[in-house]
Design an enzyme around this catalytic site. Structure first.
Site, PDB file in Angstrom:
ATOM      1  N   GLU A 138       2.192 -10.564  28.963  1.00  0.00           N
ATOM      2  CA  GLU A 138       2.998  -9.433  29.426  1.00  0.00           C
ATOM      3  C   GLU A 138       2.172  -8.371  30.128  1.00  0.00           C
ATOM      4  O   GLU A 138       2.569  -7.847  31.174  1.00  0.00           O
ATOM      5  CB  GLU A 138       3.746  -8.834  28.237  1.00  0.00           C
ATOM      6  CG  GLU A 138       4.580  -7.614  28.574  1.00  0.00           C
ATOM      7  CD  GLU A 138       5.267  -7.034  27.353  1.00  0.00           C
ATOM      8  OE1 GLU A 138       5.918  -5.980  27.500  1.00  0.00           O
ATOM      9  OE2 GLU A 138       5.155  -7.623  26.247  1.00  0.00           O
ATOM     10  N   ASP A 172       0.959  -1.887  21.953  1.00  0.00           N
ATOM     11  CA  ASP A 172       1.876  -2.959  22.340  1.00  0.00           C
ATOM     12  C   ASP A 172       1.161  -4.023  23.163  1.00  0.00           C
ATOM     13  O   ASP A 172       1.305  -4.065  24.383  1.00  0.00           O
ATOM     14  CB  ASP A 172       3.054  -2.384  23.133  1.00  0.00           C
ATOM     15  CG  ASP A 172       4.132  -3.429  23.420  1.00  0.00           C
ATOM     16  OD1 ASP A 172       4.131  -4.478  22.761  1.00  0.00           O
ATOM     17  OD2 ASP A 172       4.978  -3.190  24.304  1.00  0.00           O
ATOM     18  N   GLU A 215      13.478   0.209  19.698  1.00  0.00           N
ATOM     19  CA  GLU A 215      13.892  -0.086  21.067  1.00  0.00           C
ATOM     20  C   GLU A 215      15.394  -0.397  21.170  1.00  0.00           C
ATOM     21  O   GLU A 215      15.805  -1.348  21.835  1.00  0.00           O
ATOM     22  CB  GLU A 215      13.061  -1.241  21.638  1.00  0.00           C
ATOM     23  CG  GLU A 215      11.577  -0.911  21.723  1.00  0.00           C
ATOM     24  CD  GLU A 215      10.771  -1.996  22.393  1.00  0.00           C
ATOM     25  OE1 GLU A 215       9.904  -1.652  23.208  1.00  0.00           O
ATOM     26  OE2 GLU A 215      11.004  -3.182  22.095  1.00  0.00           O
TER      27      GLU A 215
END
Length: 689
Positions: free
Chosen positions: A407, A379, A307
């Protein structure tokens, strides 16, 4: 009045006269060692807890009292002759670091409650365990408790961005850590350390794994005044010492996330090549500097080649080269590198890459390197299978990474309890070395353990939602002992946080037990689908709203069907599991329904075992998820008047918002499924817009 910020350390007054009298007799008088910072913290905790619980201040003695009929003694056998005489010293010495004994003994004619351990950190955990028993109103007259942590390393990863007071994926307000004001120490730091120590957490990574922000996409994007890598600057390290000392007092070792390119960003080198001698010397000198200031630093957490973060691939090196070069600098100081395995980008299917990258490197990492692996291959999705790396790297120290902050499960709004999710991963049978070995049994080495992405912030609730505090508590308890049941941990938290009213306990326990499956249903449709959410640049919208059209590669929706083929005919992910796991997932007939579309692309009208088609099950799940949240909201409303108005109103309003958002998810997903499949809901609930 008890602060709302005390979470499960509320220490509500014991009202039953017989229980209070028993506790007073053995705990009002205390003889506590004074030989360490941890023992000082223990005395402070008793001063805070016992008056609230017992309605009387504790009387601390410098020597064991001889004129009282009962007292509490806390110390190591070396600290107190009383303990050495009343508890077998060999039993204490045999305990692992952090382990403790609590024994009810008779000494000099008095009933004595002994908390002892071979380390001061163990005394801390033993004291908090005893206070937990008092909060739960458990009998203490005949205690004989022996506890040891299952995992040597029980870490929290703060994703706090230094100097800006922000938290990436943080939904509990801005960061509690004010780096610009260090070395001044806020009382909130100590409150946090107390919470962590009370559940046995022994390490904290104080800053975000993303130590360099990706390039701005437009001139209007905010500019970060400081990056995380700047914590390695000498002036910042000096400020860090006071914060490290505070956590040390509670037996918690600090760690830092560091940037792989720090020799260039902080130093004056023109390369970060891990095989370059100047780079290695820079890391060694920086480690010497840090440990000269913070001798108990746990080590570094590093995110590399992922990332936008720099890494060894920038120099045509592999992850062993990168991790070992930095580990070599930490080794003389007893420090450890936690090297994240979250890498992707070179393979069409993200699920495949971590295994392809790291499994061939097994046995090559230094002894002080831990490869930190996310619980699943994608994820932190509401549900995904366990990572194939567990059981595939027997010669490497591994750490399991889970996410406390929500998240992908409603963030600071939805009441989604993650313990059932974690329990599913811990219990997953890896078939390591051909044996039925669960993930939880693979992490017991001295360099192994668990890490959780923290969920706290400056909000009065700490977590943005009072019920989300349960995720922090549950992580600590599960990291201490993964064999504890979901029911045990949940009831512990509810009773300590909301009191002993049985109606309250039963209701909130249900409210925590059931929302995970509901979240899976309305956010994905279930059946193993992932990444149906919005990926916008706006922080508050990112991963919160539904937007299945943004991630077609993850759920595989098309006119002919849905799901991703990860069998040997597809991306090959199933083949990364050992048999018979690979065989179970490879076959449509034996793959469990809850992961079916994670591993297989199937026609919309494919019939499941009960005769329901894929698309109809997706419709039903989406509607069932909303109905379940509506039911849970109604259950919460039954608690009005039974708990304080502030917490009642806060959670009630969150449930209203959760129901509205669940309906939004349901409508977007079912319309999406209807558009691609062309098949209407047989119950007439979904129409073409």
């Amino acid at each position: 009045m008890t602060s709302y910020d005390d979470c499960w350390l509320r220490y509500d007054r014991i009202t039953a006269d017989d229980v209070r009298a028993s506790y007073r007799r053995q705990c009002r008088h205390a003889y506590v060692s004074e030989k360490s910072p941890e023992c000082s913290a223990i005395r402070d905790e008793l001063r805070q807890a016992l008056p609230e619980l017992l309605g009387a201040k504790p009387h601390f003695w410098q020597h064991p009292p001889t004129t009282v009929d009962g007292f509490l003694a806390i110390g190591t056998p070396d600290d107190m002759a009383l303990i050495a005489e009343s508890v077998p010293v060999d039993d204490v010495a045999a305990l692992d670091d952090g382990g403790f004994l609590i024994r009810a003994v008779t000494w000099n004619g008095a009933d004595c409650l002994v908390v002892t351990a071979p380390t001061d950190r163990g005394l801390m955990y033993g004291t908090f365990h005893l206070l937990r028993l008092l909060q739960l109103r458990e009998p203490i007259d005949e205690l004989e408790i022996r506890e040891e942590p299952t995992y040597a390393n029980r870490l929290l990863n703060q994703w706090d961005t230094p100097f800006r007071r922000s938290v990436e994926r943080g939904y509990g307000g801005e960061s509690i850590f004010d780096w610009e004001r260090l070395p001044d120490l806020r009382p909130r730091y100590e409150d946090y350390a107390r919470l962590l120590a009370s559940v046995g957490i022994n390490g904290i990574v104080l800053n975000n794994v993303n130590t360099t922000k990706p390039p701005r996409k437009s001139a209007n994007d905010a500019v970060d005044a400081f990056e995380g890598w700047q914590l390695l600057e000498s002036r910042r390290l000096e400020d860090f010492t006071g914060l490290a000392s505070l956590f040390r007092r509670y037996g918690i070792r600090p760690y830092l996330s560091v940037n792989f390119a720090a020799p260039m960003l902080v130093g004056d080198l023109d390369t970060a090549d891990p095989l370059d001698n100047d780079v290695r010397e820079w890391w060694a000198a920086k480690a010497d500097e840090i440990y000269g200031l913070v001798p108990d630093l746990g080590g570094f957490l590093i995110k590399a080649d992922s990332e936008g973060q720099p890494g060894p691939y920038d120099y045509d090196r592999n992850h062993v080269d990168g991790a070992n070069a930095i580990a070599r600098a930490l080794e003389p100081h007893g420090g450890r590198v936690w090297w994240r395995a979250f890498v992707y980008g070179s393979h069409e299917d993200r699920a495949v890459q971590a295994y392809d990258t790291f499994e061939p490197l097994d046995g090559e990492f230094s002894d002080n390197v831990t490869v930190q692996i996310k619980n699943g291959p994608i994820d932190f999705q509401p549900r995904e299978p366990a990572s194939t790396l567990f059981g595939a790297m027997p010669e490497t120290d591994l750490g399991l990474e889970v996410q406390l902050t929500q998240e992908y499960t409603g963030q600071g709004v939805h009441a989604t309890y993650h313990l059932p999710l974690w329990k599913e991963v811990f219990e997953f049978e890896t078939r390591a070395d051909g044996e039925a070995t669960p993930v939880k049994s693979l992490l017991r080495g001295a360099g192994q353990g668990v890490a959780g992405v923290a969920n706290i912030g400056e909000d009065d609730t700490w977590t943005g939602h009072y019920l989300s505090q349960a995720n922090l508590y549950a992580f600590g308890r599960m990291a201490w002992n993964p064999d504890l049941s979901v029911e045990t941990i949940t009831e512990e938290w509810v009773r300590q946080t909301f009191g002993a009213d049985e109606v309250v306990v039963e209701t909130i326990t249900e409210l925590l037990r059931d929302p995970w499956e509901a979240c899976i249903n309305y956010e994905t449709g279930g059946l193993g689908l992932v990444h149906m959410m919005h990926n916008g640049e706006e922080f508050l919208e990112n991963h919160y709203y539904p937007s299945p059209e943004e991630w077609p590669g993850y759920h595989g929706a098309s006119e002919d069907g849905i799901g991703v083929d990860r069998t040997e005919r597809g991306s090959g992910y199933t083949a990364q599991y050992p048999a018979p796991i690979a065989e179970r997932y490879e076959s449509v007939e034996t793959c469990p329904d809850e992961l079916l579309l994670f591993f297989h692309h199937l026609p919309w009208d494919y019939e499941l075992d009960d005769g329901t088609t894929i698309v109809q099950r997706l419709y039903d799940n989406c509607f069932d998820g909303v109905e379940e949240v509506e039911r849970l909201r109604d259950r919460w409303h039954t608690l009005e008047g039974r708990i304080d108005e502030r917490r009642y109103r806060h959670v009630a309003e969150r449930f209203d918002e959760q129901v509205a958002q669940a309906e939004r998810w349901r409508d977007v997903l079912t319309s999406y499924f209807r558009e691609y499949s062309g098949i209407p809901d047989e119950r007439g609930r979904v129409r073409r817009d």
